[in-house]
Design a protein around this motif. Structure first.
Motif, mmCIF file in Angstrom:
data_model
loop_
_atom_site.group_PDB
_atom_site.id
_atom_site.type_symbol
_atom_site.label_atom_id
_atom_site.label_comp_id
_atom_site.label_asym_id
_atom_site.label_seq_id
_atom_site.Cartn_x
_atom_site.Cartn_y
_atom_site.Cartn_z
ATOM 1 N N GLY A 141 42.491 -43.801 -71.894
ATOM 2 C CA GLY A 141 43.196 -44.102 -70.647
ATOM 3 C C GLY A 141 43.274 -45.584 -70.331
ATOM 4 N N TRP A 142 42.433 -46.376 -70.976
ATOM 5 C CA TRP A 142 42.474 -47.810 -70.741
ATOM 6 C C TRP A 142 43.322 -48.533 -71.783
ATOM 7 C CZ3 TRP A 142 42.445 -51.738 -67.792
ATOM 8 C CH2 TRP A 142 42.156 -53.022 -68.251
ATOM 9 N N ILE A 143 43.267 -48.101 -73.031
ATOM 10 C CA ILE A 143 43.905 -48.833 -74.122
ATOM 11 C C ILE A 143 45.383 -48.445 -74.245
ATOM 12 C CG2 ILE A 143 43.871 -49.331 -76.590
ATOM 13 C CD1 ILE A 143 41.480 -50.407 -74.997
ATOM 14 N N ALA A 144 46.257 -49.356 -73.903
ATOM 15 C CA ALA A 144 47.705 -49.127 -74.049
ATOM 16 C C ALA A 144 48.442 -50.459 -74.126
ATOM 17 C CB ALA A 144 48.243 -48.290 -72.891
ATOM 18 N N PRO A 145 48.164 -51.280 -75.139
ATOM 19 C CA PRO A 145 48.860 -52.574 -75.250
ATOM 20 C C PRO A 145 50.310 -52.382 -75.673
ATOM 21 C CG PRO A 145 47.508 -52.203 -77.191
ATOM 22 C CD PRO A 145 47.223 -51.067 -76.249
ATOM 23 N N ARG A 146 51.212 -53.180 -75.120
ATOM 24 C CA ARG A 146 52.616 -53.150 -75.538
ATOM 25 C C ARG A 146 52.856 -54.276 -76.520
ATOM 26 N NH1 ARG A 146 50.751 -50.279 -71.181
ATOM 27 N NH2 ARG A 146 52.320 -48.806 -70.405
ATOM 28 N N GLY A 147 53.874 -54.132 -77.381
ATOM 29 C CA GLY A 147 54.072 -55.116 -78.427
ATOM 30 C C GLY A 147 55.529 -55.388 -78.748
ATOM 31 N N CYS B 209 45.996 -59.063 -74.100
ATOM 32 C CA CYS B 209 44.765 -59.813 -73.836
ATOM 33 C C CYS B 209 43.675 -58.901 -73.280
ATOM 34 C CB CYS B 209 45.036 -60.948 -72.851
ATOM 35 S SG CYS B 209 45.995 -62.313 -73.539
ATOM 36 N N ALA B 210 44.023 -58.114 -72.262
ATOM 37 C CA ALA B 210 43.022 -57.269 -71.608
ATOM 38 C C ALA B 210 42.433 -56.248 -72.579
ATOM 39 C CB ALA B 210 43.639 -56.562 -70.404
ATOM 40 N N HIS B 211 43.306 -55.566 -73.331
ATOM 41 C CA HIS B 211 42.831 -54.522 -74.231
ATOM 42 C C HIS B 211 42.247 -55.100 -75.516
ATOM 43 C CE1 HIS B 211 46.026 -51.970 -71.986
ATOM 44 N NE2 HIS B 211 44.867 -51.960 -71.360
ATOM 45 N N GLY B 212 42.821 -56.221 -75.967
ATOM 46 C CA GLY B 212 42.298 -56.842 -77.180
ATOM 47 C C GLY B 212 40.875 -57.325 -77.025
ATOM 48 N N PHE B 213 40.566 -57.922 -75.865
ATOM 49 C CA PHE B 213 39.216 -58.447 -75.650
ATOM 50 C C PHE B 213 38.232 -57.384 -75.165
ATOM 51 C CE2 PHE B 213 41.404 -62.631 -75.370
ATOM 52 C CZ PHE B 213 40.645 -63.289 -76.328
ATOM 53 N N SER B 214 38.751 -56.270 -74.632
ATOM 54 C CA SER B 214 37.837 -55.286 -74.027
ATOM 55 C C SER B 214 37.593 -54.050 -74.877
ATOM 56 C CB SER B 214 38.390 -54.842 -72.664
ATOM 57 O OG SER B 214 39.607 -54.125 -72.834
#
Length: 612
Positions: free
Chosen positions: A335-341, A379-384
């Motif tokens: 539920g937290w991890i959803a980076p767009r690219g 940034c948020a998901h990559g570092f967390s």
């Protein structure tokens, strides 16, 4: 700005691959580094602007690259992989995507201030995560198999559907606001079905030709890539954005045909995909304008991004996974991890232009909004992701582990010393009888053929960074090492030599076959087993400031065999031919020591105890 296109290609390549290397070297999110590198080279310092300089070639380059990346990702979607995860995956890519679309669209309307028409188009685009960002994060974080598979399947499957949903929403908008005939909607649905059928036909055709041997080995990779481009182009020419659906269907068809040739090419395609991700991300971020970057800091855009991060994504996952077997920890992570690219950036850029052409003036901020979501989520998901996975006990990251193939007296004792050093260890053998001592000693083991296709789905290899093959067959050891070189890396795959008078011998084979040979030339598996039987013991020696490596070499027993060094950083340096070691303070040397020295040490301790 640089005038030479060739020089720009060079810079893009160096920045992309350099970012990947820095990511590996310093354990940082690669996507974040690539974004920063692209921004510095483009809008900040103005060295390059690919969109402007490449002209009409810019968009086709991006489109084909995205198609190849998506095909490579879908080539990993073997149905066998999601046994036990089918229900959560289906729920997430259907119900979850629908909830995300609706909530994201209303958030764009109420917070970002976009019209409902534009909101529903970009809301559809933003349901995508995609292999371009998910796969690098999974490689970096070393998640456990269940959450990793869910995130991978979601990223690859939702990617083309997000683009298609945006097209569908756009057609609906034109139908309602511009009085476009309803036949346009029917045409879009038929074109989507045609794209799926086309992808299946391409995949089935290529697969059948491979199985029948109609294509020589040296042409297989070129044929596959040409077919991917053809499949994508044909579908996309019929209706824009359906090409992504076609290549996804093609990749999944090939993945589930069980063709050995596809497995052989997979790592080559992964390398191509890695290069494309690196270069395309640099091109996209370098093409952004200063105005786009300044708009990112608007309060409305920041508010929308925060809503997408902390409300829309978690809510869509929690609701869609009700009554599934996902644990609460897995639901929190997914539920937290959803980076767009890349797909979000390219599709949003396309729709921003056509929405403006149709008179939707508020679409002018779509590019800024998209980049803000891409950059902040990356940034948020990559570092967390690594930190959160460790907190939720969903990460296999930690002390690098060792996978040992072949059960015998030496390998069992080796596994024991790894356990004493808190190094994750798994011993595998196809013989249940040979595993008897392993079972008695309570060591972790896997019963099965390591080269079997089923092993890929039954055995979690994520915790293991090193592989050692120590069976009594040299050729089998070489085959195992060669098979797993792409997964572990050539420098971390090892085998033990055997005496040339017994079994088979592969020393005369090319260096590209087999892993690195452990220990000195004269040390063989039979030799080590005989030493274990003669009473040799494993010994751990810590290197300190007072007791350095030179002191250790002076004190060691004459027939001591150095095995490996556990570095202070937790990495393991195995002793191999032609490689010298330099243990430093904080390192631990593990050796196989003659029993005499151990007996003398025990006697000295007993005597000391008596004198007290």
């Amino acid at each position: 700005m640089l005038d030479s296109i060739l020089l720009q290609f060079m810079i893009i390549g160096l920045l992309g691959v350099g970012s990947q290397w820095l990511s590996w070297r310093f354990r940082l999110p690669a996507i974040v580094l690539m974004s920063i590198a692209g921004l510095l080279a483009g809008p900040v310092f103005g060295f390059i602007n690919p969109e402007q300089d490449f002209g009409e070639m810019y968009q086709p380059i991006i489109s084909i690259a995205v198609a190849i990346i998506l095909f490579e990702g879908s080539l990993n979607l073997d149905i066998k992989e999601i046994r036990g995860l089918g229900r959560p995956v289906i729920r997430i890519v259907t119900i979850g995507a629908l909830i995300s679309w609706i909530l994201g669209s209303f958030a764009a309307h109420m917070v970002a201030g976009l019209s409902m028409a534009v909101s529903f188009v970009i809301g559809a685009i933003f349901i995508v995560t995609g292999p371009t960002v998910i796969l690098p994060l999974l490689r970096q974080s070393k998640l456990k198999p269940r959450p990793a598979k869910i995130l991978k399947w979601e990223g690859v499957i939702v990617d083309p559907f997000g683009a298609l949903l945006a097209v569908f929403a756009f057609e609906i908008i034109l139908f309602l606001s511009k009085e476009v005939e309803g036949i346009a909607l029917v045409y879009f649905l038929l074109a989507s079905a045609f794209a799926v059928l086309l992808g299946w036909l391409f995949g089935k055709g290529i697969g059948t030709m491979f199985e029948k041997g109609s294509i020589p080995e040296f042409l297989k990779s070129p044929v596959v890539f040409s077919a991917v481009i053809a499949c994508f182009t044909i579908a996309d020419e019929v209706t824009h954005e359906t090409g992504l659906l076609a290549v996804t269907a093609m990749g999944m068809t090939l993945a589930n045909m069980g063709i050995a040739s596809i497995q052989d090419m997979r790592h080559f395609k992964e390398n191509i995909s890695m290069l494309l991700i690196s270069t395309i991300f640099i091109m996209l971020t370098a093409s952004l304008t200063t105005d786009t970057l300044l708009h990112v800091f608007n309060i409305e855009i920041i508010g929308y991004v925060l809503l997408m991060l902390f409300v829309v994504r978690p809510l869509s996952i929690f609701v869609s996974t009700i009554n599934t077997d996902l644990t609460m920890k897995e639901r929190i992570l997914v539920g937290w991890i959803a980076p767009r690219g890349i797909v979000a950036l390219t599709v949003a850029s396309y729709f921003a232009s056509i929405l403006l052409e149709e008179g939707f003036n508020d679409a002018s901020i779509v590019t800024s909004l998209t980049f803000a979501l891409v950059f902040f989520t990356v940034c948020a998901h990559g570092f967390s992701i690594g930190w959160l996975a460790r907190k939720l006990d969903l990460s296999s990251e930690g002390q690098p582990g060792v996978l040992i193939v072949g059960s015998n007296t030496f390998s069992v004792e080796l596994a024991k010393i790894f356990q004493e050093l808190d190094i994750p260890t798994l011993l595998t053998d196809s013989s249940w009888g040979k595993l008897s001592k392993v079972r008695r000693d309570g060591l972790p083991f896997h019963h099965g053929e390591i080269l079997s296709e089923q092993t890929e789905y039954r055995l979690d290899m994520t915790p293991y960074d090193y592989l050692i093959s120590v069976t009594e067959y040299d050729s089998y050891n070489a085959l195992v090492c060669t098979t797993f070189v792409p997964a572990f890396g050539r420098k971390d795959v090892f085998r033990l030599g055997i005496e040339s008078k017994t079994g088979d011998h592969v020393e005369q084979m090319t260096r590209s076959i087999g892993g690195r040979k452990l220990f000195a030339e004269e040390i063989s598996l039979e030799n080590l087993i005989s030493k274990i039987d003669a009473g040799y013991v494993f010994r751990k020696t810590s290197i300190t400031e007072q007791y350095d490596y030179d002191s250790y070499l002076q004190d060691r027993e004459e027939h001591t065999i150095l095995l490996f060094v556990v570095k202070a950083s937790k990495r393991i340096d195995f002793i191999v031919e032609g490689h010298s070691i330099k243990p430093e303070r904080g390192d631990t040397i593990v050796s196989l020591t003659p029993p005499s020295k151990e007996f003398n040490k025990m006697k000295a301790k007993i005597q000391k105890h008596r004198n007290l």
